[in-house]
Design a protein around this motif. Structure first.
Motif, PDB file in Angstrom:
ATOM      1  N   GLY A  29       0.834  -1.193   0.000  1.00 32.56           N
ATOM      2  CA  GLY A  29       0.000   0.000   0.000  1.00 32.56           C
ATOM      3  C   GLY A  29       0.871   1.246   0.000  1.00 32.56           C
ATOM      4  N   GLY A  30       0.437   2.264  -0.668  1.00 33.41           N
ATOM      5  CA  GLY A  30       1.217   3.485  -0.801  1.00 33.41           C
ATOM      6  C   GLY A  30       1.976   3.565  -2.110  1.00 33.41           C
ATOM      7  N   SER A  31       2.099   2.455  -2.809  1.00 33.36           N
ATOM      8  CA  SER A  31       2.810   2.469  -4.099  1.00 33.36           C
ATOM      9  C   SER A  31       1.838   2.475  -5.271  1.00 33.36           C
ATOM     10  N   GLU A  32       0.579   2.782  -4.996  1.00 30.52           N
ATOM     11  CA  GLU A  32      -0.423   2.795  -6.064  1.00 30.52           C
ATOM     12  C   GLU A  32      -0.095   3.779  -7.184  1.00 30.52           C
ATOM     13  N   PRO A  33       0.373   5.018  -6.873  1.00 33.75           N
ATOM     14  CA  PRO A  33       0.693   5.928  -7.989  1.00 33.75           C
ATOM     15  C   PRO A  33       1.783   5.389  -8.910  1.00 33.75           C
ATOM     16  N   LEU A  34       2.792   4.767  -8.343  1.00 33.89           N
ATOM     17  CA  LEU A  34       3.868   4.199  -9.147  1.00 33.89           C
ATOM     18  C   LEU A  34       3.343   3.076 -10.045  1.00 33.89           C
ATOM     19  N   VAL A  35       2.512   2.215  -9.480  1.00 31.16           N
ATOM     20  CA  VAL A  35       1.955   1.104 -10.253  1.00 31.16           C
ATOM     21  C   VAL A  35       1.037   1.627 -11.358  1.00 31.16           C
ATOM     22  N   LEU A  36       0.223   2.631 -11.052  1.00 26.65           N
ATOM     23  CA  LEU A  36      -0.674   3.202 -12.067  1.00 26.65           C
ATOM     24  C   LEU A  36       0.096   3.831 -13.219  1.00 26.65           C
ATOM     25  N   ILE A  37       1.108   4.607 -12.903  1.00 23.40           N
ATOM     26  CA  ILE A  37       1.881   5.264 -13.959  1.00 23.40           C
ATOM     27  C   ILE A  37       2.615   4.228 -14.802  1.00 23.40           C
ATOM     28  N   TYR A  69      -6.022  -3.076 -16.173  1.00 19.55           N
ATOM     29  CA  TYR A  69      -6.785  -3.145 -14.931  1.00 19.55           C
ATOM     30  C   TYR A  69      -6.495  -4.452 -14.192  1.00 19.55           C
ATOM     31  N   GLY A  70      -6.425  -5.547 -14.922  1.00 20.69           N
ATOM     32  CA  GLY A  70      -6.168  -6.840 -14.297  1.00 20.69           C
ATOM     33  C   GLY A  70      -4.791  -6.937 -13.673  1.00 20.69           C
ATOM     34  N   VAL A  71      -3.764  -6.459 -14.374  1.00 24.21           N
ATOM     35  CA  VAL A  71      -2.425  -6.566 -13.806  1.00 24.21           C
ATOM     36  C   VAL A  71      -2.220  -5.583 -12.664  1.00 24.21           C
ATOM     37  N   ILE A  72      -2.887  -4.445 -12.689  1.00 27.88           N
ATOM     38  CA  ILE A  72      -2.795  -3.519 -11.559  1.00 27.88           C
ATOM     39  C   ILE A  72      -3.356  -4.177 -10.311  1.00 27.88           C
ATOM     40  N   ASN A  73      -4.508  -4.792 -10.431  1.00 24.80           N
ATOM     41  CA  ASN A  73      -5.118  -5.432  -9.265  1.00 24.80           C
ATOM     42  C   ASN A  73      -4.382  -6.698  -8.854  1.00 24.80           C
ATOM     43  N   ALA A  74      -3.706  -7.342  -9.783  1.00 23.19           N
ATOM     44  CA  ALA A  74      -2.925  -8.520  -9.426  1.00 23.19           C
ATOM     45  C   ALA A  74      -1.661  -8.133  -8.661  1.00 23.19           C
ATOM     46  N   CYS A  75      -1.123  -6.969  -8.943  1.00 27.37           N
ATOM     47  CA  CYS A  75       0.133  -6.553  -8.311  1.00 27.37           C
ATOM     48  C   CYS A  75      -0.060  -5.977  -6.913  1.00 27.37           C
ATOM     49  N   LEU A  76      -1.145  -5.294  -6.684  1.00 29.04           N
ATOM     50  CA  LEU A  76      -1.329  -4.612  -5.402  1.00 29.04           C
ATOM     51  C   LEU A  76      -1.847  -5.574  -4.346  1.00 29.04           C
ATOM     52  N   THR A  77      -1.309  -5.451  -3.143  1.00 31.54           N
ATOM     53  CA  THR A  77      -1.755  -6.313  -2.037  1.00 31.54           C
ATOM     54  C   THR A  77      -2.973  -5.734  -1.343  1.00 31.54           C
ATOM     55  N   VAL A  78      -3.283  -4.460  -1.563  1.00 34.95           N
ATOM     56  CA  VAL A  78      -4.468  -3.826  -0.987  1.00 34.95           C
ATOM     57  C   VAL A  78      -5.472  -3.593  -2.103  1.00 34.95           C
ATOM     58  N   ASP A  79      -6.740  -3.507  -1.751  1.00 38.10           N
ATOM     59  CA  ASP A  79      -7.800  -3.374  -2.755  1.00 38.10           C
ATOM     60  C   ASP A  79      -8.233  -1.921  -2.958  1.00 38.10           C
ATOM     61  N   THR A  80      -7.310  -1.001  -2.956  1.00 41.34           N
ATOM     62  CA  THR A  80      -7.690   0.402  -3.104  1.00 41.34           C
ATOM     63  C   THR A  80      -8.121   0.749  -4.522  1.00 41.34           C
ATOM     64  N   LEU A  81      -7.638   0.004  -5.500  1.00 36.50           N
ATOM     65  CA  LEU A  81      -7.964   0.308  -6.896  1.00 36.50           C
ATOM     66  C   LEU A  81      -8.861  -0.749  -7.522  1.00 36.50           C
ATOM     67  N   ALA A  82      -9.504  -1.565  -6.726  1.00 33.88           N
ATOM     68  CA  ALA A  82     -10.398  -2.596  -7.250  1.00 33.88           C
ATOM     69  C   ALA A  82     -11.805  -2.023  -7.391  1.00 33.88           C
ATOM     70  N   GLY A  83     -12.591  -2.670  -8.190  1.00 27.57           N
ATOM     71  CA  GLY A  83     -13.989  -2.286  -8.346  1.00 27.57           C
ATOM     72  C   GLY A  83     -14.271  -1.600  -9.665  1.00 27.57           C
ATOM     73  N   ALA A  84     -15.549  -1.485  -9.947  1.00 24.17           N
ATOM     74  CA  ALA A  84     -15.986  -0.926 -11.223  1.00 24.17           C
ATOM     75  C   ALA A  84     -15.732   0.569 -11.305  1.00 24.17           C
ATOM     76  N   ASN A  85     -15.695   1.271 -10.184  1.00 24.59           N
ATOM     77  CA  ASN A  85     -15.451   2.708 -10.218  1.00 24.59           C
ATOM     78  C   ASN A  85     -14.078   3.020 -10.801  1.00 24.59           C
ATOM     79  N   PHE A  86     -13.091   2.236 -10.454  1.00 21.64           N
ATOM     80  CA  PHE A  86     -11.747   2.460 -10.975  1.00 21.64           C
ATOM     81  C   PHE A  86     -11.654   2.018 -12.427  1.00 21.64           C
ATOM     82  N   TYR A  87     -12.342   0.960 -12.801  1.00 22.70           N
ATOM     83  CA  TYR A  87     -12.267   0.459 -14.181  1.00 22.70           C
ATOM     84  C   TYR A  87     -12.850   1.462 -15.172  1.00 22.70           C
ATOM     85  N   PHE A  88     -13.982   2.036 -14.814  1.00 18.65           N
ATOM     86  CA  PHE A  88     -14.622   2.973 -15.742  1.00 18.65           C
ATOM     87  C   PHE A  88     -14.142   4.368 -15.475  1.00 18.65           C
TER      88      PHE A  88
END
Length: 133
Positions: free
Chosen positions: A47-55, A114-133
């Motif tokens: 957790g906390g590395s979400e911006p790096l993973v997203l970019i 979207y799938g690889v982002i959620n597979a890499c993160l150990t926390v579910d901060t970016l999961a769900g339909a809100n993030f996908y769309f």
């Protein structure tokens, strides 16, 4: 001379686009390779590395799709020249089919992202339909 679009035009389009020269297999191979490297690099990100993973995922998606998108201008020019030389009227149909194929490819690449982002993160901060769309 007028020719109406028929099933032979559709078959020709699919034969060309699904051949080795169509570019789809190259995009698919590079997507598997680059998203595989992405998974190896960012697996078990805390957790906390979400911006790096997203970019990083956005950069991988961009370079996965970009070669196919760059050839669209040349394809359009060749399509116009071919339609004038061969006197066929399937020019607009081919452009709409190519548009549908391109948008489908874009949705597939974004879904992989979207799938690889959620597979890499150990926390579910970016999961769900809100993030996908």
């Amino acid at each position: 001379y007028t020719q109406n679009s028929n099933n032979q035009d559709l078959k020709f389009f699919l034969d060309v686009e699904l051949s080795k020269n169509g570019g789809l297999f190259g995009v698919a191979g590079f997507a598997v390779f680059s998203f595989g490297l992405f998974l190896l690099t960012f697996w078990n990100s805390n957790g906390g590395s979400e911006p790096l993973v997203l970019i990083a995922a956005g950069i991988v998606s961009f370079f996965t799709a970009n070669p196919y998108f760059l050839q669209l201008t040349d394809w359009r020019i060749y399509q116009n020249e071919e339609a004038e030389a061969l006197l066929h009227s399937s020019k607009m149909m081919n452009k709409m089919l190519k548009f549908g194929l391109t948008m489908t490819l874009l949705v597939i690449i974004c879904s992989c992202q979207y799938g690889v982002i959620n597979a890499c993160l150990t926390v579910d901060t970016l999961a769900g339909a809100n993030f996908y769309f």
